[in-house]
Design a protein around this motif. Structure first.
Motif, PDB file in Angstrom:
ATOM      1  N   ALA A 111      16.251  27.850 -15.573  1.00 45.94           N
ATOM      2  CA  ALA A 111      15.030  27.921 -14.765  1.00 45.94           C
ATOM      3  C   ALA A 111      15.143  26.906 -13.629  1.00 45.94           C
ATOM      4  O   ALA A 111      15.410  25.728 -13.862  1.00 45.94           O
ATOM      5  CB  ALA A 111      13.812  27.626 -15.629  1.00 45.94           C
ATOM      6  N   ASP A 112      14.977  27.385 -12.390  1.00 45.85           N
ATOM      7  CA  ASP A 112      15.135  26.500 -11.228  1.00 45.85           C
ATOM      8  C   ASP A 112      14.826  27.289  -9.967  1.00 45.85           C
ATOM      9  O   ASP A 112      14.552  28.496 -10.022  1.00 45.85           O
ATOM     10  CB  ASP A 112      16.574  25.976 -11.170  1.00 45.85           C
ATOM     11  CG  ASP A 112      16.690  24.629 -10.450  1.00 45.85           C
ATOM     12  OD1 ASP A 112      15.763  24.266  -9.698  1.00 45.85           O
ATOM     13  OD2 ASP A 112      17.703  23.954 -10.646  1.00 45.85           O
ATOM     14  N   LEU A 113      14.918  26.619  -8.833  1.00 44.35           N
ATOM     15  CA  LEU A 113      14.872  27.277  -7.531  1.00 44.35           C
ATOM     16  C   LEU A 113      16.303  27.577  -7.114  1.00 44.35           C
ATOM     17  O   LEU A 113      17.172  26.706  -7.179  1.00 44.35           O
ATOM     18  CB  LEU A 113      14.216  26.383  -6.477  1.00 44.35           C
ATOM     19  CG  LEU A 113      12.713  26.192  -6.596  1.00 44.35           C
ATOM     20  CD1 LEU A 113      12.232  25.188  -5.554  1.00 44.35           C
ATOM     21  CD2 LEU A 113      11.976  27.502  -6.418  1.00 44.35           C
ATOM     22  N   TYR A 114      16.558  28.808  -6.670  1.00 46.21           N
ATOM     23  CA  TYR A 114      17.880  29.232  -6.218  1.00 46.21           C
ATOM     24  C   TYR A 114      17.795  29.611  -4.746  1.00 46.21           C
ATOM     25  O   TYR A 114      16.763  30.076  -4.271  1.00 46.21           O
ATOM     26  CB  TYR A 114      18.363  30.437  -7.032  1.00 46.21           C
ATOM     27  CG  TYR A 114      18.707  30.098  -8.460  1.00 46.21           C
ATOM     28  CD1 TYR A 114      20.022  29.910  -8.848  1.00 46.21           C
ATOM     29  CD2 TYR A 114      17.714  29.946  -9.428  1.00 46.21           C
ATOM     30  CE1 TYR A 114      20.348  29.584 -10.151  1.00 46.21           C
ATOM     31  CE2 TYR A 114      18.027  29.620 -10.726  1.00 46.21           C
ATOM     32  CZ  TYR A 114      19.344  29.439 -11.092  1.00 46.21           C
ATOM     33  OH  TYR A 114      19.659  29.114 -12.377  1.00 46.21           O
ATOM     34  N   GLN A 115      18.909  29.415  -4.035  1.00 51.92           N
ATOM     35  CA  GLN A 115      18.945  29.733  -2.611  1.00 51.92           C
ATOM     36  C   GLN A 115      20.338  30.211  -2.225  1.00 51.92           C
ATOM     37  O   GLN A 115      21.343  29.696  -2.717  1.00 51.92           O
ATOM     38  CB  GLN A 115      18.572  28.504  -1.780  1.00 51.92           C
ATOM     39  CG  GLN A 115      18.468  28.783  -0.296  1.00 51.92           C
ATOM     40  CD  GLN A 115      18.005  27.553   0.469  1.00 51.92           C
ATOM     41  OE1 GLN A 115      18.380  26.436   0.158  1.00 51.92           O
ATOM     42  NE2 GLN A 115      17.200  27.780   1.488  1.00 51.92           N
ATOM     43  N   CYS A 116      20.374  31.192  -1.335  1.00 48.44           N
ATOM     44  CA  CYS A 116      21.647  31.682  -0.811  1.00 48.44           C
ATOM     45  C   CYS A 116      21.901  31.036   0.550  1.00 48.44           C
ATOM     46  O   CYS A 116      20.991  30.918   1.369  1.00 48.44           O
ATOM     47  CB  CYS A 116      21.619  33.197  -0.663  1.00 48.44           C
ATOM     48  SG  CYS A 116      23.170  33.839  -0.005  1.00 48.44           S
ATOM     49  N   THR A 117      23.139  30.627   0.761  1.00 47.56           N
ATOM     50  CA  THR A 117      23.544  30.017   2.020  1.00 47.56           C
ATOM     51  C   THR A 117      24.710  30.796   2.589  1.00 47.56           C
ATOM     52  O   THR A 117      25.658  31.106   1.881  1.00 47.56           O
ATOM     53  CB  THR A 117      23.980  28.547   1.798  1.00 47.56           C
ATOM     54  OG1 THR A 117      22.907  27.844   1.194  1.00 47.56           O
ATOM     55  CG2 THR A 117      24.355  27.885   3.101  1.00 47.56           C
ATOM     56  N   GLY A 118      24.630  31.128   3.860  1.00 45.37           N
ATOM     57  CA  GLY A 118      25.739  31.767   4.568  1.00 45.37           C
ATOM     58  C   GLY A 118      26.309  30.765   5.543  1.00 45.37           C
ATOM     59  O   GLY A 118      25.574  30.123   6.290  1.00 45.37           O
ATOM     60  N   GLU A 119      27.634  30.605   5.522  1.00 42.75           N
ATOM     61  CA  GLU A 119      28.220  29.606   6.401  1.00 42.75           C
ATOM     62  C   GLU A 119      29.540  30.087   6.980  1.00 42.75           C
ATOM     63  O   GLU A 119      30.250  30.893   6.384  1.00 42.75           O
ATOM     64  CB  GLU A 119      28.413  28.280   5.667  1.00 42.75           C
ATOM     65  CG  GLU A 119      29.247  28.373   4.421  1.00 42.75           C
ATOM     66  CD  GLU A 119      29.263  27.078   3.625  1.00 42.75           C
ATOM     67  OE1 GLU A 119      30.339  26.748   3.085  1.00 42.75           O
ATOM     68  OE2 GLU A 119      28.226  26.414   3.545  1.00 42.75           O
ATOM     69  N   CYS A 120      29.838  29.569   8.157  1.00 44.64           N
ATOM     70  CA  CYS A 120      31.111  29.807   8.819  1.00 44.64           C
ATOM     71  C   CYS A 120      31.912  28.508   8.731  1.00 44.64           C
ATOM     72  O   CYS A 120      31.330  27.423   8.696  1.00 44.64           O
ATOM     73  CB  CYS A 120      30.890  30.183  10.281  1.00 44.64           C
ATOM     74  SG  CYS A 120      29.832  31.616  10.496  1.00 44.64           S
TER      75      CYS A 120
END
Length: 175
Positions: A111-120
């Motif tokens: 249980a947590d906050l999840y986030q997607c990151t897109g990077e170059c």
């Protein structure tokens, strides 16, 4: 001397226009769900992150899921990760990368906050919405089975006693 100035002006103009062009044009963007998710312990969950990027200016693109303030989720022993990439017909020069990550056998600690990151590699980074995952304890199957087994056992005892009473009563009739 005039040739040097025109050549220098050409390189300056080319570099300036190129930088302006890449700054005005979106290089990378990320889309992910922001709907809260609820699961029970032992269940699985698949998260999807869609990254759109300029294939010329975004070198070595990566789309990664991570828990808030922690390292990216890339442990292949714990997570199933699938990546699908296609060229975008509606945006020439752009590609779309879908990164799916499956969290298997969830526990309360997931249980947590999840986030997607897109990077170059050398360039901009884009971040998706925060997704709140709530994990609740699943009902304990062993207690439920014990209760059902106890109920079955009680019914068996009652039937056995009733059978004995009937047999005892029938013996009196047979004599």
């Amino acid at each position: 001397m005039a040739t040097f100035r025109s050549t220098a002006f050409f390189f300056f103009s080319f570099t300036f226009c190129r930088l302006s062009f890449t700054e005005d044009r979106m290089v990378v963007s990320v889309k992910s769900s922001r709907q809260p998710v609820q699961r029970m312990t032992g269940e699985s969950l698949t998260l999807n992150c869609t990254m759109e990027y300029d294939e010329v200016t975004c070198i070595n693109p990566k789309a990664l899921w991570q828990r808030m303030g922690k390292e990216p989720l890339n442990d292949t022993d714990k997570y199933l990760i699938h990546i699908n990439e296609t060229k975008m017909r509606e945006k020439p020069g752009f590609r779309k990368r879908d990164t799916y990550i499956q969290l298997v056998n969830l526990s309360l600690t997931d249980a947590d906050l999840y986030q997607c990151t897109g990077e170059c590699l050398q360039g901009p980074t884009a971040m998706g919405w925060h997704l709140n995952l709530t994990v609740t304890a699943a009902p304990d199957k062993t207690q439920e089975n014990d209760r059902n087994g106890h109920n079955r056992c009680s019914a068996d005892v009652i039937l056995l006693i009733a059978s004995l009473i009937l047999l005892h009563g029938c013996r009196g009739l047979i004599k």
